[in-house]
Design an enzyme around this catalytic site. Structure first.
Site, PDB file in Angstrom:
ATOM      1  N   ASP A   1       9.912  -0.268  -7.649  1.00  0.00           N
ATOM      2  CA  ASP A   1      10.241  -1.281  -8.650  1.00  0.00           C
ATOM      3  C   ASP A   1       9.643  -0.995 -10.014  1.00  0.00           C
ATOM      4  O   ASP A   1      10.016  -1.620 -11.001  1.00  0.00           O
ATOM      5  CB  ASP A   1       9.768  -2.655  -8.175  1.00  0.00           C
ATOM      6  CG  ASP A   1      10.611  -3.134  -7.019  1.00  0.00           C
ATOM      7  OD1 ASP A   1      11.806  -2.819  -7.021  1.00  0.00           O
ATOM      8  OD2 ASP A   1      10.071  -3.784  -6.124  1.00  0.00           O
TER       9      ASP A   1
ATOM     10  N   HIS B   1       1.713  -1.038  -2.123  1.00  0.00           N
ATOM     11  CA  HIS B   1       2.707  -1.185  -1.051  1.00  0.00           C
ATOM     12  C   HIS B   1       1.984  -1.304   0.277  1.00  0.00           C
ATOM     13  O   HIS B   1       0.954  -0.656   0.467  1.00  0.00           O
ATOM     14  CB  HIS B   1       3.644   0.039  -1.026  1.00  0.00           C
ATOM     15  CG  HIS B   1       4.900  -0.228  -0.308  1.00  0.00           C
ATOM     16  ND1 HIS B   1       5.006  -0.081   1.060  1.00  0.00           N
ATOM     17  CD2 HIS B   1       6.109  -0.663  -0.745  1.00  0.00           C
ATOM     18  CE1 HIS B   1       6.231  -0.407   1.421  1.00  0.00           C
ATOM     19  NE2 HIS B   1       6.925  -0.770   0.348  1.00  0.00           N
TER      20      HIS B   1
HETATM   21  N1  CMC Z   1      -2.308  -5.074  -8.573  1.00  0.00           N
HETATM   22  C1  CMC Z   1      -3.635  -5.262  -8.405  1.00  0.00           C
HETATM   23  N2  CMC Z   1      -4.269  -5.229  -7.221  1.00  0.00           N
HETATM   24  C2  CMC Z   1      -3.512  -4.993  -6.142  1.00  0.00           C
HETATM   25  C3  CMC Z   1      -2.136  -4.781  -6.231  1.00  0.00           C
HETATM   26  C4  CMC Z   1      -1.527  -4.814  -7.492  1.00  0.00           C
HETATM   27  N3  CMC Z   1      -0.212  -4.622  -7.640  1.00  0.00           N
HETATM   28  N4  CMC Z   1      -1.628  -4.567  -4.984  1.00  0.00           N
HETATM   29  C5  CMC Z   1      -2.685  -4.640  -4.146  1.00  0.00           C
HETATM   30  N5  CMC Z   1      -3.827  -4.891  -4.845  1.00  0.00           N
HETATM   31  C6  CMC Z   1      -5.188  -4.987  -4.300  1.00  0.00           C
HETATM   32  C7  CMC Z   1      -5.402  -6.292  -3.561  1.00  0.00           C
HETATM   33  O1  CMC Z   1      -5.896  -7.300  -4.421  1.00  0.00           O
HETATM   34  C8  CMC Z   1      -6.398  -5.876  -2.510  1.00  0.00           C
HETATM   35  O2  CMC Z   1      -7.665  -5.758  -3.123  1.00  0.00           O
HETATM   36  P1  CMC Z   1      -9.032  -6.127  -2.295  1.00  0.00           P
HETATM   37  O3  CMC Z   1      -9.029  -5.153  -1.137  1.00  0.00           O
HETATM   38  O4  CMC Z   1     -10.121  -5.917  -3.273  1.00  0.00           O
HETATM   39  O5  CMC Z   1      -8.865  -7.561  -1.863  1.00  0.00           O
HETATM   40  C9  CMC Z   1      -5.974  -4.453  -2.145  1.00  0.00           C
HETATM   41  O6  CMC Z   1      -5.316  -3.947  -3.326  1.00  0.00           O
HETATM   42  C10 CMC Z   1      -5.044  -4.362  -0.945  1.00  0.00           C
HETATM   43  O7  CMC Z   1      -3.891  -5.165  -1.225  1.00  0.00           O
HETATM   44  P2  CMC Z   1      -3.216  -6.160  -0.202  1.00  0.00           P
HETATM   45  O8  CMC Z   1      -2.742  -7.359  -0.940  1.00  0.00           O
HETATM   46  O9  CMC Z   1      -4.099  -6.361   0.998  1.00  0.00           O
HETATM   47  O10 CMC Z   1      -2.003  -5.273   0.259  1.00  0.00           O
HETATM   48  P3  CMC Z   1      -0.702  -5.773   1.000  1.00  0.00           P
HETATM   49  O11 CMC Z   1      -0.267  -4.647   1.838  1.00  0.00           O
HETATM   50  O12 CMC Z   1      -0.920  -7.088   1.669  1.00  0.00           O
HETATM   51  O13 CMC Z   1       0.295  -6.033  -0.224  1.00  0.00           O
HETATM   52  C11 CMC Z   1       1.987  -5.710  -1.858  1.00  0.00           C
HETATM   53  C12 CMC Z   1       1.282  -5.130  -0.622  1.00  0.00           C
HETATM   54  C13 CMC Z   1       3.228  -4.875  -2.184  1.00  0.00           C
HETATM   55  C14 CMC Z   1       2.455  -7.158  -1.576  1.00  0.00           C
HETATM   56  C15 CMC Z   1       0.989  -5.706  -3.055  1.00  0.00           C
HETATM   57  O14 CMC Z   1       0.569  -4.387  -3.317  1.00  0.00           O
HETATM   58  C16 CMC Z   1       1.599  -6.325  -4.310  1.00  0.00           C
HETATM   59  O15 CMC Z   1       1.607  -7.557  -4.444  1.00  0.00           O
HETATM   60  N6  CMC Z   1       2.124  -5.479  -5.268  1.00  0.00           N
HETATM   61  C17 CMC Z   1       2.746  -6.008  -6.448  1.00  0.00           C
HETATM   62  C18 CMC Z   1       4.156  -6.478  -6.111  1.00  0.00           C
HETATM   63  C19 CMC Z   1       5.117  -5.331  -5.914  1.00  0.00           C
HETATM   64  O16 CMC Z   1       5.201  -4.407  -6.698  1.00  0.00           O
HETATM   65  N7  CMC Z   1       5.914  -5.421  -4.824  1.00  0.00           N
HETATM   66  C20 CMC Z   1       6.961  -4.454  -4.545  1.00  0.00           C
HETATM   67  C21 CMC Z   1       6.785  -3.755  -3.247  1.00  0.00           C
HETATM   68  S1  CMC Z   1       7.913  -2.343  -3.134  1.00  0.00           S
HETATM   69  C22 CMC Z   1       9.477  -3.039  -3.103  1.00  0.00           C
HETATM   70  C23 CMC Z   1       9.758  -3.732  -1.829  1.00  0.00           C
HETATM   71  O17 CMC Z   1       9.735  -3.076  -0.786  1.00  0.00           O
HETATM   72  O18 CMC Z   1      10.056  -4.945  -1.871  1.00  0.00           O
END
Ligand code: CMC
Length: 438
Positions: free
Chosen positions: A372, A314
């Protein structure tokens, strides 16, 4: 309330240009903000923050998240207490008006919402234009946007009475629209709302009843659904809420602004994650279930695979999402009630969660289960098809979108949202004749 801090920030430049002093504001809780509104006027420079990693786009009194602690407050009340002691319509009242209702206001609000649940009869002819196999979120985006064509008397966003009636209409009619989209996909007759039922009970009946048989609402499932609604009701300035604010900032009508929120929510990084998470669990189950968790985790950790553990991570929570804790509990209750405690997908989810919470990749990145991760299992157990999960999220989030939209419009300082950019494309150049182009 925004309070000016005694501390100021100073921005200095290495090229000898004059430094600039920037005011700092304090909120009630949470990080202070540096006020950069005069930055461009005084320095000719913008700030650069794609994805809003360090930018507060507004001030708000509605929802507070402490991502490190894993704390979520609606108007100051912890989500755990609201989920335990209130129902969804109490939560709607709280988000819209700032505090929980007393007995009289509660009854009055419940009755106002419940009495607006029917939609214009013409809506069903509009719905008929969609393919039967259309995704429910495509249908919902269209239906919500179309509400402005049906309810002309509540489309002036600058009129507080119009905003109020649009709020009640949207909260009341979303369950009816979601259920209609479902019934349409099934080829079953629409069920009209029954106003003696609770908000969640009414939704269940519109979804699962048919005109051929009586329908009794199961109180455990009704409470679980109501809890799903409470947990999804608001989440401060997330992507869809910011979309609603930006869309509404042009002065467009509330139905159009909420339709923009529905469209944004659909994405798999946001509300679409519950659907993506369930699909992921089903895929691992097909691969061989719990025995294949290790193999799947290796794919997740491989940056080139493009595979993510859906329902994990998140932008704000760097700890267990408090909604996930509550949803996990609800998941147990629902599976027990329905005699599904041996549900293989639930077991698979618990196994994935355990492994992820102990794995260095997830620990180092502070990736925890979000809401989720378990909500899909609950919804599937209730009998809601996977493709409808995000529509249920939209139904529940509608109140948050409206509360945030109304807060913005009522703020005398609000302006149309207009981000700026760092331009890195071609500078001015002349159009060549076709024969001379590369
Ligand atoms: N699985 C594997 N790796 C992950 C995941 C995941 N679910 N989420 C983040 N990472 C890794 C990402 O690859 C990055 O790694 P590195 O630093 O080595 O490049 C690191 O963790 C930081 O992630 P980020 O993408 O910079 O984080 P963000 O804040 O931009 O993204 C997020 C947040 C929710 C989009 C992401 O965690 C994600 O895609 N999660 C899966 C989708 C999900 O469950 N979304 C629901 C969110 S809660 C409901 C809502 O509010 O809508």
């Amino acid at each position: 309330m925004m309070n000016l801090s005694d501390v100021k920030a100073t921005l200095s430049f290495s090229d000898g240009s004059a430094a600039m002093e920037l005011p700092i504001y304090k909120g009630t809780i949470g990080p202070d903000v540096i006020d950069i509104r005069k930055l461009y006027g005084q320095t000719g420079k913008f700030t650069y923050d794609p994805g809003f990693l360090s930018t507060a786009s507004c001030n708000s009194t509605i929802t507070y998240i402490d991502g490190d602690k894993g704390e979520l407050l609606y108007r100051g009340y912890p989500i755990e207490q609201l989920a335990e002691k209130c129902d969804y319509l109490d939560t709607c009242y709280l988000l819209l008006y700032g505090d929980l209702p007393n007995d009289g206001k509660r009854k009055e609000f419940h009755s106002r919402v419940i009495n607006h649940t029917m939609v214009n009869e013409q809506m069903q002819f509009f719905l008929r234009g969609f393919r039967r196999d259309a995704h429910p979120m495509a249908i919902l985006t269209g239906l919500v946007g179309a509400l402005s064509a049906f309810y002309h008397d509540s489309t002036d966003i600058n009129n507080p009475q119009h905003r109020e009636i649009a709020a009640i209409r949207l909260i009341a009619k979303m369950p009816t629209l979601v259920a209609m989209a479902y019934k349409y996909s099934m080829g079953q007759p629409y069920m009209y709302p029954r106003n003696e039922l609770s908000y969640a009970g009414n939704f269940m009946r519109m979804m699962f009843a048919t005109p051929c048989a009586d329908y009794t609402v199961n109180p455990v499932i009704e409470r679980a659904l109501d809890r799903i609604f409470i947990l999804h009701a608001d989440h401060e300035q997330n992507a869809s809420t910011s979309t609603v604010r930006l869309c509404g900032s042009s002065g467009t009508n509330p139905f159009a602004a909420i339709a923009a929120g529905v469209a944004c929510l659909w994405g798999p990084s946001h509300g679409g994650a519950n659907e993506a998470c369930l699909n992921m669990l089903e895929e691992i189950q097909t691969m061989g279930g719990v025995a294949k968790v290790g193999e799947f985790m290796n794919q997740v950790k491989d940056k080139n695979s493009g595979v993510k553990l859906m329902g994990f991570g998140h932008r704000v929570y760097k700890n267990y999402d408090p909604r996930a804790t509550l949803m996990r509990q609800t998941c147990h209750e629902v599976l027990n009630e329905l005699g599904l405690h041996d549900d293989p997908l639930f077991k698979l989810a618990m196994s994935l969660e355990k492994i992820a919470l102990e794995d260095d990749y997830f620990v180092a990145r502070k990736l925890y289960p979000n809401v989720d991760f378990y909500s899909g299992i609950v919804q599937r157990a209730i009998g809601i098809p996977v493709s409808l999960f995000t529509a249920i999220f939209a139904l529940a989030r509608t109140v948050g979108w409206i509360a945030q939209l109304n807060e913005m419009i009522a703020d005398p300082e609000y302006k149309i949202g207009r981000p700026r950019q760092l331009f890195v494309g071609a500078a001015s150049r002349d159009v060549k004749p076709v024969s001379e182009r590369a």
